[in-house]
Design a protein around this motif. Structure first.
Motif, PDB file in Angstrom:
ATOM      1  N   GLY A  30      19.185  40.022  40.166  1.00 18.79           N
ATOM      2  CA  GLY A  30      19.854  39.505  39.141  1.00 18.79           C
ATOM      3  C   GLY A  30      20.531  40.287  38.438  1.00 18.79           C
ATOM      4  O   GLY A  30      20.571  41.822  37.938  1.00 18.79           O
ATOM      5  N   TYR A  31      22.090  39.919  38.106  1.00 19.27           N
ATOM      6  CA  TYR A  31      23.429  41.354  38.250  1.00 19.27           C
ATOM      7  C   TYR A  31      24.711  40.386  37.489  1.00 19.27           C
ATOM      8  O   TYR A  31      24.723  39.301  37.462  1.00 19.27           O
ATOM      9  CB  TYR A  31      24.333  41.687  39.547  1.00 19.27           C
ATOM     10  CG  TYR A  31      23.577  42.535  40.149  1.00 19.27           C
ATOM     11  CD1 TYR A  31      23.338  43.666  39.824  1.00 19.27           C
ATOM     12  CD2 TYR A  31      22.488  41.384  41.108  1.00 19.27           C
ATOM     13  CE1 TYR A  31      23.165  44.592  41.000  1.00 19.27           C
ATOM     14  CE2 TYR A  31      22.121  42.771  42.032  1.00 19.27           C
ATOM     15  CZ  TYR A  31      22.412  44.317  41.482  1.00 19.27           C
ATOM     16  OH  TYR A  31      21.854  45.485  42.397  1.00 19.27           O
ATOM     17  N   LEU A  32      24.535  40.759  36.031  1.00 23.64           N
ATOM     18  CA  LEU A  32      25.657  40.329  35.256  1.00 23.64           C
ATOM     19  C   LEU A  32      26.769  39.985  35.984  1.00 23.64           C
ATOM     20  O   LEU A  32      27.382  41.460  36.772  1.00 23.64           O
ATOM     21  CB  LEU A  32      25.545  40.955  34.590  1.00 23.64           C
ATOM     22  CG  LEU A  32      24.732  41.340  32.875  1.00 23.64           C
ATOM     23  CD1 LEU A  32      24.936  42.046  31.762  1.00 23.64           C
ATOM     24  CD2 LEU A  32      24.788  39.803  32.503  1.00 23.64           C
ATOM     25  N   VAL A  33      27.756  39.333  36.296  1.00 26.48           N
ATOM     26  CA  VAL A  33      29.090  39.671  36.661  1.00 26.48           C
ATOM     27  C   VAL A  33      30.047  39.346  35.565  1.00 26.48           C
ATOM     28  O   VAL A  33      30.473  37.975  34.750  1.00 26.48           O
ATOM     29  CB  VAL A  33      28.711  39.171  38.187  1.00 26.48           C
ATOM     30  CG1 VAL A  33      27.920  39.532  39.332  1.00 26.48           C
ATOM     31  CG2 VAL A  33      28.607  36.944  37.581  1.00 26.48           C
ATOM     32  N   GLY A  34      31.501  39.357  36.340  1.00 33.26           N
ATOM     33  CA  GLY A  34      33.090  38.678  36.249  1.00 33.26           C
ATOM     34  C   GLY A  34      32.599  39.001  35.109  1.00 33.26           C
ATOM     35  O   GLY A  34      33.298  40.312  34.639  1.00 33.26           O
ATOM     36  N   GLY A  35      33.405  38.158  33.552  1.00 33.48           N
ATOM     37  CA  GLY A  35      33.878  38.767  32.671  1.00 33.48           C
ATOM     38  C   GLY A  35      34.051  39.362  31.237  1.00 33.48           C
ATOM     39  O   GLY A  35      34.077  40.318  31.023  1.00 33.48           O
ATOM     40  N   ASP A 117      29.572  38.210  48.062  1.00 28.58           N
ATOM     41  CA  ASP A 117      29.851  37.188  46.637  1.00 28.58           C
ATOM     42  C   ASP A 117      31.043  37.759  46.130  1.00 28.58           C
ATOM     43  O   ASP A 117      32.272  36.788  45.929  1.00 28.58           O
ATOM     44  CB  ASP A 117      28.848  37.034  46.020  1.00 28.58           C
ATOM     45  CG  ASP A 117      28.757  36.538  44.753  1.00 28.58           C
ATOM     46  OD1 ASP A 117      29.057  34.878  44.858  1.00 28.58           O
ATOM     47  OD2 ASP A 117      29.494  36.657  43.675  1.00 28.58           O
ATOM     48  N   MET A 118      31.099  39.538  45.781  1.00 25.39           N
ATOM     49  CA  MET A 118      32.416  40.303  44.836  1.00 25.39           C
ATOM     50  C   MET A 118      33.474  39.753  46.134  1.00 25.39           C
ATOM     51  O   MET A 118      34.595  39.666  45.448  1.00 25.39           O
ATOM     52  CB  MET A 118      32.359  40.955  45.250  1.00 25.39           C
ATOM     53  CG  MET A 118      30.740  41.674  44.306  1.00 25.39           C
ATOM     54  SD  MET A 118      31.080  40.979  42.371  1.00 25.39           S
ATOM     55  CE  MET A 118      29.526  39.377  42.038  1.00 25.39           C
ATOM     56  N   SER A 119      33.218  40.191  47.055  1.00 23.32           N
ATOM     57  CA  SER A 119      34.942  39.387  47.702  1.00 23.32           C
ATOM     58  C   SER A 119      35.456  38.211  47.531  1.00 23.32           C
ATOM     59  O   SER A 119      36.076  38.821  47.819  1.00 23.32           O
ATOM     60  CB  SER A 119      34.685  39.698  49.590  1.00 23.32           C
ATOM     61  OG  SER A 119      33.876  38.648  49.802  1.00 23.32           O
ATOM     62  N   ARG A 120      34.667  36.917  47.140  1.00 22.84           N
ATOM     63  CA  ARG A 120      35.556  35.602  47.283  1.00 22.84           C
ATOM     64  C   ARG A 120      36.316  35.868  45.401  1.00 22.84           C
ATOM     65  O   ARG A 120      36.817  35.058  45.903  1.00 22.84           O
ATOM     66  CB  ARG A 120      34.762  34.932  47.396  1.00 22.84           C
ATOM     67  CG  ARG A 120      33.430  34.798  45.963  1.00 22.84           C
ATOM     68  CD  ARG A 120      32.498  33.363  46.686  1.00 22.84           C
ATOM     69  NE  ARG A 120      31.457  33.321  45.162  1.00 22.84           N
ATOM     70  CZ  ARG A 120      31.863  32.605  44.015  1.00 22.84           C
ATOM     71  NH1 ARG A 120      32.753  32.287  44.145  1.00 22.84           N
ATOM     72  NH2 ARG A 120      30.773  33.178  43.421  1.00 22.84           N
ATOM     73  N   ARG A 121      36.016  36.670  44.666  1.00 25.10           N
ATOM     74  CA  ARG A 121      36.289  36.556  43.925  1.00 25.10           C
ATOM     75  C   ARG A 121      38.160  37.247  42.925  1.00 25.10           C
ATOM     76  O   ARG A 121      38.741  37.065  44.188  1.00 25.10           O
ATOM     77  CB  ARG A 121      36.246  37.413  42.592  1.00 25.10           C
ATOM     78  CG  ARG A 121      33.780  36.956  42.193  1.00 25.10           C
ATOM     79  CD  ARG A 121      33.260  37.470  41.503  1.00 25.10           C
ATOM     80  NE  ARG A 121      31.895  37.392  41.601  1.00 25.10           N
ATOM     81  CZ  ARG A 121      32.112  36.110  41.211  1.00 25.10           C
ATOM     82  NH1 ARG A 121      32.062  36.000  39.911  1.00 25.10           N
ATOM     83  NH2 ARG A 121      30.252  35.808  40.711  1.00 25.10           N
ATOM     84  N   ASP A 122      38.785  36.718  42.946  1.00 28.19           N
ATOM     85  CA  ASP A 122      39.540  36.631  42.196  1.00 28.19           C
ATOM     86  C   ASP A 122      40.306  37.734  42.122  1.00 28.19           C
ATOM     87  O   ASP A 122      41.954  38.156  42.852  1.00 28.19           O
ATOM     88  CB  ASP A 122      40.508  35.627  40.793  1.00 28.19           C
ATOM     89  CG  ASP A 122      39.744  36.004  39.355  1.00 28.19           C
ATOM     90  OD1 ASP A 122      38.977  36.884  39.540  1.00 28.19           O
ATOM     91  OD2 ASP A 122      40.170  35.451  38.885  1.00 28.19           O
ATOM     92  N   ALA A 129      30.171  44.067  38.810  1.00 29.07           N
ATOM     93  CA  ALA A 129      28.547  43.400  38.802  1.00 29.07           C
ATOM     94  C   ALA A 129      27.664  44.458  38.341  1.00 29.07           C
ATOM     95  O   ALA A 129      27.870  45.634  38.290  1.00 29.07           O
ATOM     96  CB  ALA A 129      27.317  42.885  39.978  1.00 29.07           C
ATOM     97  N   TYR A 130      26.867  44.226  36.940  1.00 29.78           N
ATOM     98  CA  TYR A 130      25.952  45.609  36.429  1.00 29.78           C
ATOM     99  C   TYR A 130      24.796  44.749  36.574  1.00 29.78           C
ATOM    100  O   TYR A 130      24.070  43.875  35.808  1.00 29.78           O
ATOM    101  CB  TYR A 130      26.575  45.535  35.211  1.00 29.78           C
ATOM    102  CG  TYR A 130      25.262  46.187  34.189  1.00 29.78           C
ATOM    103  CD1 TYR A 130      26.000  47.590  34.196  1.00 29.78           C
ATOM    104  CD2 TYR A 130      25.005  46.244  33.409  1.00 29.78           C
ATOM    105  CE1 TYR A 130      24.543  48.329  33.186  1.00 29.78           C
ATOM    106  CE2 TYR A 130      23.804  46.871  32.834  1.00 29.78           C
ATOM    107  CZ  TYR A 130      23.860  48.367  33.099  1.00 29.78           C
ATOM    108  OH  TYR A 130      23.384  48.664  32.315  1.00 29.78           O
TER     109      TYR A 130
END
Length: 455
Positions: A30-35, A117-122, A129-130
């Protein structure tokens, strides 16, 4: 401000922490991701929290069987968990397939790898992630880019923008709002691929543009990426480098427009009005015998072009577009610091619009770069008089007059166009301070006006 999570933990709100803990307790990541991670690193309070996990959507739903769960994007591995009344999107790690429409993946493949998953992001700043258990996961150097104020694509920029062309607008929006610079390779790719924006829905372009123009760095970004601006709003192109040849202007039309925009309060209506207020100038320029350029009727032409832009290139509510067009059409309104003039403008436009027109006039003066101090002092005085008029509760509408249509009918003045003309004339004379707002004086003047019109 940049927070170093090596010495400071992210404070996760209870409703989000509960979701993370339940995933972990069930044997899943379970990771917080993105903004939300980006915002924390920038010292900002996140507006919402998104979570990525190696659990499938079916497994997520089983973990949260006691919660309300909404299948918001089940095809793409996303469900929304309602925790303590707050919505949290929980998404399975995934790898996107091809993007034939330059916006949405044709297919997705679910993964068990956070890095994939991270590699597909903008952008790198969004590919972080955290987890309270493991700390920050930053494979692509996003934290460092945030620290340096850089927007950089994850991997190859051309690939990222061909996957989803809206990312071009997102890059510009982030740069304008956050005050970041765009990495050179990412920037070159934006210029190279901005034609792809033609494949993006007008609603999505509008949403990004409205945030962009309200950013603190908006003028700089629009200047640097004028080709992108012309791609989404083709009529702007005619302003680029268009000389005004007028002693009241030291800039060409586009550069003047950018100076006006950056001197506007950061609201959508004012910034968009500033962007479009002179878009008609290239279509009506004339030169006198001394070679001085004039732009007679340019406000009306600009308003027409603005209307076409909202019809053919942008999508927003009619109330918003109407307000912007009204400001464009009337941006040349004069505000001589006279109570009589200000009252008339107030009666014509109402308080909200006159304040916006005054702000637009102020920005217009500052964007001309000539005789600024004198003209700004006149606008200051006009605003002072406006405030004085409003505080004195002057008679600014027909409803505030001591006489009405019923009273006039009792005086023998029939309902109709003439009655309306008389009422409006009475209101004008009250605000010109040539007539008192009391019933007897108004009645006498109404009869006089009626006889004049009947004779």
């Amino acid at each position: 401000m940049f927070r170093d999570t090596s010495t400071e933990k992210i404070i996760v709100p209870g409703y989000a922490l509960r979701v993370l803990d339940l995933l972990n307790a069930s044997g899943f990541d379970g990771y917080l991701v993105g903004g939300c991670v980006r915002d924390f690193l920038m010292g900002r309070t996140p507006k919402d929290y998104d979570i990525a996990t190696n659990a499938s959507t079916e497994q997520i739903e089983r973990v949260f069987a006691d919660f309300r769960v909404i299948e918001t994007g089940i095809k793409h591995g996303t469900v929304t968990v309602i925790s303590d009344g707050k919505q949290i999107e929980v998404t399975t790690y995934r790898v996107d397939g091809t993007y034939s429409d330059c916006r949405h993946p044709d297919s997705v493949t679910f993964s068990t790898s956070l890095e994939e998953d991270m590699s597909r992001r903008d952008f790198t700043m969004n590919a972080i992630a955290y987890s309270p258990r493991t700390g920050l996961v930053d494979v692509f150097g996003g934290a460092g880019d945030i620290r340096q104020g850089i927007i950089r694509c994850v991997g190859e920029p051309d690939r990222r923008f061909n996957e989803d062309a809206l990312r071009i607008m997102r890059a510009l929006r982030f740069a304008a709002v956050l005050g970041f610079e765009i990495d050179s390779q990412t920037s070159e790719s934006i210029h190279r691929n901005c034609g792809l924006l033609g494949k993006i829905a007008a609603e999505r372009i509008t949403s990004e543009l409205f945030e962009l123009v309200c950013g603190k760095n908006a003028a700089h970004i629009m200047r640097e990426y004028s080709d992108v601006m012309a791609e989404i709003l083709p009529p702007l192109k005619d302003m680029f480098g268009f000389a005004q040849d007028n002693p009241h202007h030291i800039y060409d039309v586009w550069e003047h427009t950018l100076h006006v925009a950056e001197n506007m309060p950061p609201t959508v209506e004012l910034r968009m009005a500033a962007l479009l207020h002179d878009v008609g100038k290239p279509h009506c320029k004339t030169s006198d015998e001394n070679g001085i350029g004039h732009f007679y009727g340019h406000a009306d032409i600009s308003a027409e072009i603005a209307g076409d832009i909202f019809k053919n290139h942008l999508r927003t509510s009619k109330s918003t577009s109407d307000k912007i067009i009204t400001l464009v059409k009337n941006h040349g309104e004069t505000f001589i610091p006279s109570k009589k003039i200000i009252r008339r403008r107030l009666m014509k436009y109402g308080e909200e619009t006159i304040r916006q027109l005054l702000a637009l006039a102020r920005g217009d003066v500052m964007g001309q770069g000539v005789d600024v101090e004198t003209r700004i002092s006149e606008l200051d005085e006009a605003e002072r008089l406006l405030q004085e008029i409003l505080s004195q509760e002057n008679c600014l509408s027909l409803k505030a007059m001591a006489i009405n249509g019923h009273d006039l009918s009792e005086l023998g003045i029939e309902h109709g166009k003439l009655m309306g003309t008389i009422l409006n004339r009475l209101l004008e004379e009250i605000n010109d301070e040539t007539l008192e707002n009391n019933k007897s004086a108004l009645a006498a003047r109404a009869i006089e006006l009626y006889k004049q019109n009947k004779s």
